[in-house]
Scaffold this motif. Sequence first.
Motif, PDB file in Angstrom:
ATOM      1  N   TRP A 130       0.724  -1.085   0.117  1.00  0.00           N
ATOM      2  CA  TRP A 130      -0.280   0.170  -0.207  1.00  0.00           C
ATOM      3  C   TRP A 130       0.884   1.284   0.061  1.00  0.00           C
ATOM      4  O   TRP A 130       0.564   2.219  -0.651  1.00  0.00           O
ATOM      5  CB  TRP A 130      -0.952   0.040   1.119  1.00  0.00           C
ATOM      6  CG  TRP A 130      -1.931   1.013   1.216  1.00  0.00           C
ATOM      7  CD1 TRP A 130      -3.122   1.363   0.679  1.00  0.00           C
ATOM      8  CD2 TRP A 130      -1.618   2.457   1.843  1.00  0.00           C
ATOM      9  NE1 TRP A 130      -3.727   2.558   0.706  1.00  0.00           N
ATOM     10  CE2 TRP A 130      -2.754   3.254   1.798  1.00  0.00           C
ATOM     11  CE3 TRP A 130      -0.784   2.866   2.824  1.00  0.00           C
ATOM     12  CZ2 TRP A 130      -3.092   4.493   2.278  1.00  0.00           C
ATOM     13  CZ3 TRP A 130      -0.882   4.212   3.377  1.00  0.00           C
ATOM     14  CH2 TRP A 130      -1.929   4.748   3.108  1.00  0.00           C
ATOM     15  N   THR A 131       1.964   1.400   0.635  1.00  0.00           N
ATOM     16  CA  THR A 131       2.823   2.451   0.830  1.00  0.00           C
ATOM     17  C   THR A 131       3.703   2.467  -0.525  1.00  0.00           C
ATOM     18  O   THR A 131       3.786   3.905  -1.078  1.00  0.00           O
ATOM     19  CB  THR A 131       3.740   2.253   1.961  1.00  0.00           C
ATOM     20  OG1 THR A 131       3.270   2.191   3.047  1.00  0.00           O
ATOM     21  CG2 THR A 131       4.733   3.404   1.935  1.00  0.00           C
ATOM     22  N   MET A 132       3.967   1.389  -1.110  1.00  0.00           N
ATOM     23  CA  MET A 132       4.435   1.447  -2.516  1.00  0.00           C
ATOM     24  C   MET A 132       3.383   2.256  -3.480  1.00  0.00           C
ATOM     25  O   MET A 132       3.764   3.078  -4.425  1.00  0.00           O
ATOM     26  CB  MET A 132       4.834   0.116  -2.996  1.00  0.00           C
ATOM     27  CG  MET A 132       5.823  -0.738  -2.235  1.00  0.00           C
ATOM     28  SD  MET A 132       6.029  -2.087  -3.196  1.00  0.00           S
ATOM     29  CE  MET A 132       7.145  -2.952  -1.559  1.00  0.00           C
ATOM     30  N   ALA A 133       2.167   1.864  -3.610  1.00  0.00           N
ATOM     31  CA  ALA A 133       1.081   2.325  -4.206  1.00  0.00           C
ATOM     32  C   ALA A 133       0.801   3.846  -3.961  1.00  0.00           C
ATOM     33  O   ALA A 133       0.867   4.715  -4.791  1.00  0.00           O
ATOM     34  CB  ALA A 133      -0.291   1.785  -4.069  1.00  0.00           C
ATOM     35  N   ARG A 134       0.830   4.238  -2.654  1.00  0.00           N
ATOM     36  CA  ARG A 134       0.640   5.533  -2.196  1.00  0.00           C
ATOM     37  C   ARG A 134       1.679   6.496  -2.646  1.00  0.00           C
ATOM     38  O   ARG A 134       1.257   7.837  -3.314  1.00  0.00           O
ATOM     39  CB  ARG A 134       0.528   5.807  -0.702  1.00  0.00           C
ATOM     40  CG  ARG A 134       0.301   7.177  -0.425  1.00  0.00           C
ATOM     41  CD  ARG A 134       0.152   7.458   1.016  1.00  0.00           C
ATOM     42  NE  ARG A 134      -1.287   7.498   1.275  1.00  0.00           N
ATOM     43  CZ  ARG A 134      -1.938   8.280   2.168  1.00  0.00           C
ATOM     44  NH1 ARG A 134      -1.205   8.954   2.908  1.00  0.00           N
ATOM     45  NH2 ARG A 134      -3.337   8.244   2.395  1.00  0.00           N
ATOM     46  N   GLU A 135       2.835   6.075  -2.471  1.00  0.00           N
ATOM     47  CA  GLU A 135       4.074   7.023  -2.804  1.00  0.00           C
ATOM     48  C   GLU A 135       4.603   6.729  -4.229  1.00  0.00           C
ATOM     49  O   GLU A 135       5.393   7.222  -4.696  1.00  0.00           O
ATOM     50  CB  GLU A 135       5.160   6.707  -1.882  1.00  0.00           C
ATOM     51  CG  GLU A 135       4.991   6.657  -0.449  1.00  0.00           C
ATOM     52  CD  GLU A 135       4.851   8.172   0.013  1.00  0.00           C
ATOM     53  OE1 GLU A 135       5.613   9.110  -0.536  1.00  0.00           O
ATOM     54  OE2 GLU A 135       3.996   8.806   0.980  1.00  0.00           O
ATOM     55  N   GLN A 136       3.701   5.768  -4.914  1.00  0.00           N
ATOM     56  CA  GLN A 136       4.072   5.459  -6.376  1.00  0.00           C
ATOM     57  C   GLN A 136       5.863   5.418  -6.443  1.00  0.00           C
ATOM     58  O   GLN A 136       6.369   5.852  -7.274  1.00  0.00           O
ATOM     59  CB  GLN A 136       3.784   6.692  -7.255  1.00  0.00           C
ATOM     60  CG  GLN A 136       2.369   6.696  -7.684  1.00  0.00           C
ATOM     61  CD  GLN A 136       1.839   5.062  -8.510  1.00  0.00           C
ATOM     62  OE1 GLN A 136       2.596   5.119  -9.421  1.00  0.00           O
ATOM     63  NE2 GLN A 136       1.381   4.515  -7.658  1.00  0.00           N
ATOM     64  N   LEU A 137       6.342   4.461  -5.662  1.00  0.00           N
ATOM     65  CA  LEU A 137       7.588   3.873  -5.459  1.00  0.00           C
ATOM     66  C   LEU A 137       7.858   3.036  -6.762  1.00  0.00           C
ATOM     67  O   LEU A 137       7.118   2.100  -7.118  1.00  0.00           O
ATOM     68  CB  LEU A 137       7.845   3.179  -4.344  1.00  0.00           C
ATOM     69  CG  LEU A 137       7.625   3.901  -3.110  1.00  0.00           C
ATOM     70  CD1 LEU A 137       7.922   3.345  -1.681  1.00  0.00           C
ATOM     71  CD2 LEU A 137       8.403   5.434  -3.177  1.00  0.00           C
ATOM     72  N   ASP A 138       8.926   3.152  -7.371  1.00  0.00           N
ATOM     73  CA  ASP A 138       9.252   2.133  -8.535  1.00  0.00           C
ATOM     74  C   ASP A 138       9.840   0.981  -8.154  1.00  0.00           C
ATOM     75  O   ASP A 138      10.873   0.522  -8.260  1.00  0.00           O
ATOM     76  CB  ASP A 138      10.168   2.845  -9.354  1.00  0.00           C
ATOM     77  CG  ASP A 138      10.465   2.038 -10.738  1.00  0.00           C
ATOM     78  OD1 ASP A 138       9.719   1.379 -11.113  1.00  0.00           O
ATOM     79  OD2 ASP A 138      11.571   2.516 -11.449  1.00  0.00           O
ATOM     80  N   VAL A 139       8.899   0.001  -7.653  1.00  0.00           N
ATOM     81  CA  VAL A 139       9.355  -1.482  -7.032  1.00  0.00           C
ATOM     82  C   VAL A 139       8.641  -2.380  -7.913  1.00  0.00           C
ATOM     83  O   VAL A 139       7.564  -2.274  -7.883  1.00  0.00           O
ATOM     84  CB  VAL A 139       9.067  -1.454  -5.488  1.00  0.00           C
ATOM     85  CG1 VAL A 139       9.011  -2.692  -4.890  1.00  0.00           C
ATOM     86  CG2 VAL A 139       9.680  -0.168  -4.604  1.00  0.00           C
ATOM     87  N   THR A 140       9.404  -3.299  -8.302  1.00  0.00           N
ATOM     88  CA  THR A 140       8.650  -4.581  -8.520  1.00  0.00           C
ATOM     89  C   THR A 140       9.059  -5.856  -7.748  1.00  0.00           C
ATOM     90  O   THR A 140      10.058  -5.883  -7.114  1.00  0.00           O
ATOM     91  CB  THR A 140       9.667  -5.145 -10.005  1.00  0.00           C
ATOM     92  OG1 THR A 140       9.530  -3.960 -10.685  1.00  0.00           O
ATOM     93  CG2 THR A 140       9.135  -6.182 -10.582  1.00  0.00           C
TER      94      THR A 140
END
Lengths: 508, 508
Positions: free
Chosen positions: B414-424
């Motif tokens: 969820w934090t990856m989505a909120r911050e739009q982090l470039d994580v795969t």
Amino acid sequence: MVNGAQAVIRTLVDAGVDVCFANPGTSEMHFVAALDDVPEMRAVLTLFEGVATGAADGFARMAGRPAATLLHLGPGFGNGWANLHNARRGRAPVVVVVGDHALAHKRLDAPLESDLDALAGAVGWVRRSLTPGTVGDDVADAVGAATRGQVATLVLPADVSWSSGASPGVAPRPRARPQVPDPTALAHTLDAGTVLFLGGDALTADALLAAARVAAGTGARLMAETFPARMARGAGLPDVPKLPYPPGPALAALEGVRQLVLVGAPAPVAFFAYPDVPGSFVPEGCRVDVLTEPGESALAALAALAEAVGADPVLAEAAVPAVPDAPLDARVLADVVAAVLPERAVLVDESLTSGFALFPATAGSPRHDVLSLTGGAIGDGLPMAVGAAVACPDRPVLAVQADGSAMYTLQALWTMAREQLDVTVLVCDNGAYAILAGELENVGAAAGGERAGRLLDLGSPSLDFVALAAGMGVPGVRVTTGPELAGALRTAFAEPGPHVVDAVLPRP
Amino acid sequence: MVNGAQAVIRTLVDAGVDVCFANPGTSEMHFVAALDDVPEMRAVLTLFEGVATGAADGFARMAGRPAATLLHLGPGFGNGWANLHNARRGRAPVVVVVGDHALAHKRLDAPLESDLDALAGAVGWVRRSLTPGTVGDDVADAVGAATRGQVATLVLPADVSWSSGASPGVAPRPRARPQVPDPTALAHTLDAGTVLFLGGDALTADALLAAARVAAGTGARLMAETFPARMARGAGLPDVPKLPYPPGPALAALEGVRQLVLVGAPAPVAFFAYPDVPGSFVPEGCRVDVLTEPGESALAALAALAEAVGADPVLAEAAVPAVPDAPLDARVLADVVAAVLPERAVLVDESLTSGFALFPATAGSPRHDVLSLTGGAIGDGLPMAVGAAVACPDRPVLAVQADGSAMYTLQALWTMAREQLDVTVLVCDNGAYAILAGELENVGAAAGGERAGRLLDLGSPSLDFVALAAGMGVPGVRVTTGPELAGALRTAFAEPGPHVVDAVLPRP
């Protein structure tokens, strides 16, 4: 003679501890292997230690006896710590078995080495078992400690677990709660200026009925602690209000009280400190008497008092609201729950702000038990529902669960699906840490700016609880109106196994 | 003069601590409010404390400086404890700010009261700030303690936070790592019977290049510790093997070694004890020398040694496998990752059993950094990926993540989505705690029975990671072959924001 792990499980089972909520690792493999040697032990796998410990908390509250949990070294204990804190606060008996490195391995400072004893000691009784010859008795002592109403941890070194030469120990039989010598000493001090402040075992059905007779005979008011571990409610029981959570209403509820009689509850204090608000809620000049301390028999004391000064009690009539034909909000949600709650339900309440209307609405619902968040550590609701359902397979369990808190231990859904537990999860989906918005005001913090507000908001992206439930094998449905919610809950109660109902509420 | 919370944040920012991974509660509301007063601080909301602490761990490893975390009393600290343990084991600097009750409220034993100091003390440095007048200096001391490579906790009472009369403190400037006085003293003891055992800062690119020159000049072998906090890898760097995790291969890898030279790493020990297996992996009669202790400058020491006895090093050539046209298994997965890994990637490796082939396969991939599970507390992978992406917004982050461990802290998505982090996120989906099946054998436990096996199995129901990702706003795809995996990873790397790739592997 058996190995240590076998002796541990045999001792537990012989003492009536026959459920183990587990999240094992390497150091617990002999315990796991021994499950096939002692088939009386039911092991329930959880995907996170906080689910295991919260399930043990819920199990203990409903079964009145401890479950075991199986955890993995310091980090596993850390992951389970918060819900053990809740268990401690509710005096729920829990036996924690936590694996540790073999004795000779401790000094090598391997990567998983940590101060496990500090973690365990910070939440209750702890014993490190040091030899296979004593491990059975160590477990028996742990069960004894737990049944005195605490979290009891047995640290089990891997080699004590795998070595032979162990034998089961015998746990002491649980003692009945002690009775206070002269419960009627206070009888003639009670009047309309009195509040009987009820907690712990003063909130069982029988104790509440006795308390209601005391109230009827003396004019005293009844009030329950804010977050009871377990409270009997519904038609045929007295409708006892809880002390409100917010400081203002709490102080108002106790204003003018001349005498506070504590029955199984500590004296009321504020959950948090706030600038210029008193920490203790006992009114100035109010006399505080203790009828029973937590752990003593509130039922015996209240029954004796009722015998001395009781009269016919006022009890809640069977009365439930109609299902409102309206979009969902917290009041509509409460009315729907009250309208459809089945007989003998276990209502696990971690609804926080969305649940303020739930308690008054359900006073006339069929008889049920309510479990609440004793220690304030959010993320106990769904795990407790797991434990309650394992303890009471013949009763429907309804978890009314705030959305932010649900995300702490959502892995509980998977265990519900695996064990096909009859749990209905009602998510109060308001998309925010709504309680904190209120607290931001209560503490006197400047009306939050944009950056502060972002830390209280669960949108962007919104959580999709139906998808999350599906990902763990639990069917789910999203509802937005009173009739939709009522239909979804009725379906969930009628069908076996777990269900998630995502109730979309107005954003705060 | 400002209030305590404002002084805390200002002190942090002035000391270069300008990211805070947060999961606040009531006692932290003034800290939250003060975020709008000190806009240089970036606050990143997480849905669980273990995500906040793991993110701080990953951030520190990639940024080389601490992030702050904001936690809520003892239970919040407990929830974050396991990943702080990992940070401690990797010597990652982390500043923990944990709110606590107001000073006068402590004695009231409110529901959230607990032995917070014991939890914090069990994982590092701890200070309870007692007055607004000193809170700035207390924070400065905490930052100083963290930058010495530890977890440093500041306990912040609510009233210290809300009271005025505070002013920012000044943290000491980070010191460079100390240099050992005579790094070349060992130079002429090294030969083909020597292993340079590398850990900590001996695994940076420059230190590895210096170590490779020493190896080339002396015949000594290079070996890395099993779970490095951060290791530079890929074409143009020496291909340094890691000490294997299982005891048998680990003992074999060190068999016949005459001299072990520790460079930034502790002497190798078994991760767990096993019956009849030695706990220390140092061969009998092997001499152990220390070139640098953890915390000293491995680079300076290795450079000096290379100057004295170095020669042209052997380095990995750029070479990646072809994408296998085959159904996925652990080897196919490793080859695909090696084939598509982008330049300058951060590879967060919590793959456990599914990743055994990953390390050798990626030796000739483009230059990248690998972060691994330093403390053995599973559930650090996805949070570390969050922290690495915040620290390095210009680098692609690939989290290769075991499925069972993913479920510990899945809220990181969820934090990856909120911050739009470039994580795969590449989920190694084998539907089991596969590592434990092997461990059940390693510890000599009886071949697991049916009940034991059930505790290692993640099926019934199967986890659906695509649905789980969707529930937290992250797009996901399920793949079953090498080409499908390659395509999905290439798409994920090419598009901004987070992606989940659920790689279905054979069930063990």
